[in-house]
Design a protein around this motif. Structure first.
Motif, PDB file in Angstrom:
ATOM      1  N   PRO A  61       0.800  -1.234   0.000  1.00  0.00           N
ATOM      2  CA  PRO A  61       0.000   0.000   0.000  1.00  0.00           C
ATOM      3  C   PRO A  61       0.824   1.272   0.000  1.00  0.00           C
ATOM      4  CG  PRO A  61       0.017  -0.972   2.176  1.00  0.00           C
ATOM      5  CD  PRO A  61       0.756  -1.919   1.295  1.00  0.00           C
ATOM      6  N   ILE A  62       2.133   1.167   0.257  1.00  0.00           N
ATOM      7  CA  ILE A  62       3.032   2.316   0.282  1.00  0.00           C
ATOM      8  C   ILE A  62       4.262   1.957  -0.541  1.00  0.00           C
ATOM      9  CG2 ILE A  62       4.465   3.813   1.746  1.00  0.00           C
ATOM     10  CD1 ILE A  62       2.540   3.131   4.054  1.00  0.00           C
ATOM     11  N   ARG A  63       4.727   2.888  -1.372  1.00  0.00           N
ATOM     12  CA  ARG A  63       5.945   2.615  -2.145  1.00  0.00           C
ATOM     13  C   ARG A  63       7.081   2.227  -1.202  1.00  0.00           C
ATOM     14  NH1 ARG A  63       7.045   6.579  -7.244  1.00  0.00           N
ATOM     15  NH2 ARG A  63       4.903   7.048  -7.829  1.00  0.00           N
ATOM     16  N   PRO A  64       7.715   1.094  -1.426  1.00  0.00           N
ATOM     17  CA  PRO A  64       8.848   0.732  -0.576  1.00  0.00           C
ATOM     18  C   PRO A  64      10.087   1.574  -0.862  1.00  0.00           C
ATOM     19  CG  PRO A  64       8.544  -0.898  -2.297  1.00  0.00           C
ATOM     20  CD  PRO A  64       7.377   0.030  -2.391  1.00  0.00           C
ATOM     21  N   SER A  65      10.143   2.176  -2.032  1.00  0.00           N
ATOM     22  CA  SER A  65      11.195   3.126  -2.401  1.00  0.00           C
ATOM     23  C   SER A  65      10.664   3.950  -3.574  1.00  0.00           C
ATOM     24  CB  SER A  65      12.497   2.408  -2.767  1.00  0.00           C
ATOM     25  OG  SER A  65      12.305   1.435  -3.761  1.00  0.00           O
ATOM     26  N   PRO A  66      11.296   5.088  -3.886  1.00  0.00           N
ATOM     27  CA  PRO A  66      10.717   6.002  -4.873  1.00  0.00           C
ATOM     28  C   PRO A  66      10.437   5.402  -6.244  1.00  0.00           C
ATOM     29  CG  PRO A  66      12.424   7.115  -3.630  1.00  0.00           C
ATOM     30  CD  PRO A  66      12.485   5.674  -3.223  1.00  0.00           C
ATOM     31  N   ASN A  67      11.240   4.425  -6.680  1.00  0.00           N
ATOM     32  CA  ASN A  67      11.100   3.903  -8.034  1.00  0.00           C
ATOM     33  C   ASN A  67      10.401   2.554  -8.115  1.00  0.00           C
ATOM     34  OD1 ASN A  67      12.400   5.821 -10.040  1.00  0.00           O
ATOM     35  ND2 ASN A  67      13.959   5.719  -8.441  1.00  0.00           N
TER      36      ASN A  67
ATOM     37  N   ASN B 193      12.787  13.366 -12.363  1.00  0.00           N
ATOM     38  CA  ASN B 193      11.496  13.413 -11.662  1.00  0.00           C
ATOM     39  C   ASN B 193      11.684  13.028 -10.202  1.00  0.00           C
ATOM     40  OD1 ASN B 193      11.798  10.630 -11.717  1.00  0.00           O
ATOM     41  ND2 ASN B 193       9.916  10.199 -12.837  1.00  0.00           N
ATOM     42  N   PHE B 194      10.583  12.841  -9.525  1.00  0.00           N
ATOM     43  CA  PHE B 194      10.572  12.516  -8.097  1.00  0.00           C
ATOM     44  C   PHE B 194      11.502  11.351  -7.762  1.00  0.00           C
ATOM     45  CE2 PHE B 194       8.649   9.236  -5.319  1.00  0.00           C
ATOM     46  CZ  PHE B 194       8.833   9.843  -4.083  1.00  0.00           C
ATOM     47  N   GLY B 195      11.512  10.335  -8.594  1.00  0.00           N
ATOM     48  CA  GLY B 195      12.270   9.131  -8.294  1.00  0.00           C
ATOM     49  C   GLY B 195      13.699   9.141  -8.771  1.00  0.00           C
TER      50      GLY B 195
END
Length: 416
Positions: A262-268, A321-323
């Motif tokens: 449910p939550i990104r474990p890391s940005p990419n 970008n963000f990641g």
């Protein structure tokens, strides 16, 4: 805990229990600090099982190894969570008067904002005022000074079950430092979204490092809690040390359970598809080929300007970008493949690296050899691809090591 603190905590929980009783769906409205009721088919992460570990933290000075995934869910198993449906573990424990002294942050930082490989600095968490000690900067193992005055270290980070994903290396170094200091370690377990299979090349001793500290396959099919017991049991800590380890287990999860993070474990790693393809497309991290960084489809596509455009009907242009602040092939038209609709996999595939190598206009541009070897865990894989071996031939060469590992793995499995 003082009488006043106990009274405040009791009133705090009592108010939420009353609120929950007034709702039709108590499992969705209950406060996350109250232990959720066990429901058939509902995966419960260990962090939600507060009754199983709060006694281990009571009246102790606690260090927490955590990032943005270290949360207690208000609504377990919801596919898309936002900040109203969970509370951060650190915030939750502080509200229960657990004495947290400091937070240790892994790669990507405490709030999960840093690029892959970007150094994370020490600092202070603006929300809580707690000191943040980076384990991905000048040191990757807590120093004895940093552990001073701690009675217990709590580890809670969502892993994805891939050897070169650095959280298991952080886990091992934390266990080692705590064993040297005689400090107990408590691991709060979370599901492994790639826990349904074991596959890939096995790390060779001469190539071990932070992208793979032990001789395990690329995909090892264990939760982070199971892996911690293996590290301890197999004697992988320096000088034969054993950590004083407690694993708080999941409820209602097996290795065949499909679990959507449910939550990104890391940005990419933005979604289920990226996480499932990561073991295979992550091998491109050791090449000069872009694997979707600098787009919104990280690890769901690959391409490069030096791949033959006549062989592909898909192209894209990576942008910061963000990641990814500096993506490979930034600003260039990358020819390659879109895998965003690829079905769920239960194997590591090298066919896309083979494809990119075969269709490179200049094959000398494909591999960053040292980095590829660190990711693959062996120099053989690059040699096999350059020699023109088929995927089937390459995968056959892994089997003996995989069977050996599976026998070791069986000793440490907590879940079916």
């Amino acid at each position: 805990m003082t009488v006043l603190s106990f009274f405040k905590s009791t009133v705090f929980l009592f108010v939420f229990v009353l609120a929950a009783c007034g709702q039709k769906h108590t499992s969705n409205s209950s406060h996350p600090l109250a232990n959720s009721k066990k429901e058939t088919g509902k995966v419960m992460v260990a962090a939600n099982r507060t009754d199983a570990y709060l006694s281990l933290l009571k009246d102790k000075n606690v260090g927490v190894v955590a990032n943005q995934t270290s949360v207690i869910f208000r609504i377990p198993n919801a596919k898309f969570q936002d900040s109203t449906t969970y509370t951060h573990l650190v915030d939750s424990l502080l509200s229960l008067d657990v004495s947290i002294e400091k937070v240790f942050a892994p790669e990507h930082g405490f709030r999960g904002q840093a690029d892959a490989g970007e150094k994370v600095k020490d600092g202070m968490d603006t929300r809580t005022g707690l000191p943040i000690i980076s384990l991905y900067g000048k040191n990757r193992k807590p120093s004895q000074e940093q552990l001073k005055d701690l009675d217990v270290v709590l580890f809670d980070i969502q892993d994805v079950g891939v050897r070169f994903y650095t959280y298991i290396a952080t886990l091992q170094l934390v266990m080692e430092a705590c064993a040297e200091k005689g400090i107990p370690v408590v691991v709060l377990d979370r599901p492994n979204p790639n826990g349904h299979y074991v596959d890939g090349p096995t790390m060779e001793e001469e190539h071990t490092g932070f992208l793979g500290m032990n001789c395990i396959p690329l995909v090892y099919g264990m939760t982070i809690g199971e892996y911690a017991t293996m590290v301890n049991g197999e004697g992988w800590l320096e000088n034969g040390l054993k950590a004083d380890l407690t694993v708080i287990s999941l409820e209602n999860w097996t290795h065949e359970t499909e679990y959507s993070l449910p939550i990104r474990p890391s940005p990419n790693l933005p979604n289920d598809t990226a996480i499932n393809l990561y073991p295979s497309l992550g091998l491109f991290e050791g090449t000069n080929i872009n694997a979707g960084r600098g787009t919104e489809f990280q690890f769901q596509r690959y391409g490069a300007s030096f791949l033959d455009s006549t062989k592909y009907d898909f192209s894209y242009v990576p942008r910061p970008n963000f990641g990814s602040k500096f993506p490979k092939e930034e600003g260039k038209v990358c020819h390659g493949k879109d895998l965003s609709q690829h079905p769920r996999m239960n194997e590591v595939s090298v066919r896309w690296v083979i494809d990119a190598h075969q269709n490179a206009l200049d094959k000398s541009k494909v591999f960053n050899t040292d980095n590829f070897t660190r990711h693959a865990g062996t120099a053989k894989l690059q040699q096999q691809i350059e020699a023109g071996l088929s995927e089937a031939e390459i995968k056959a060469s892994w089997q003996k090591d995989l069977e050996r590992f599976k026998k070791i793995r069986e000793k440490y499995l907590i879940y079916d």
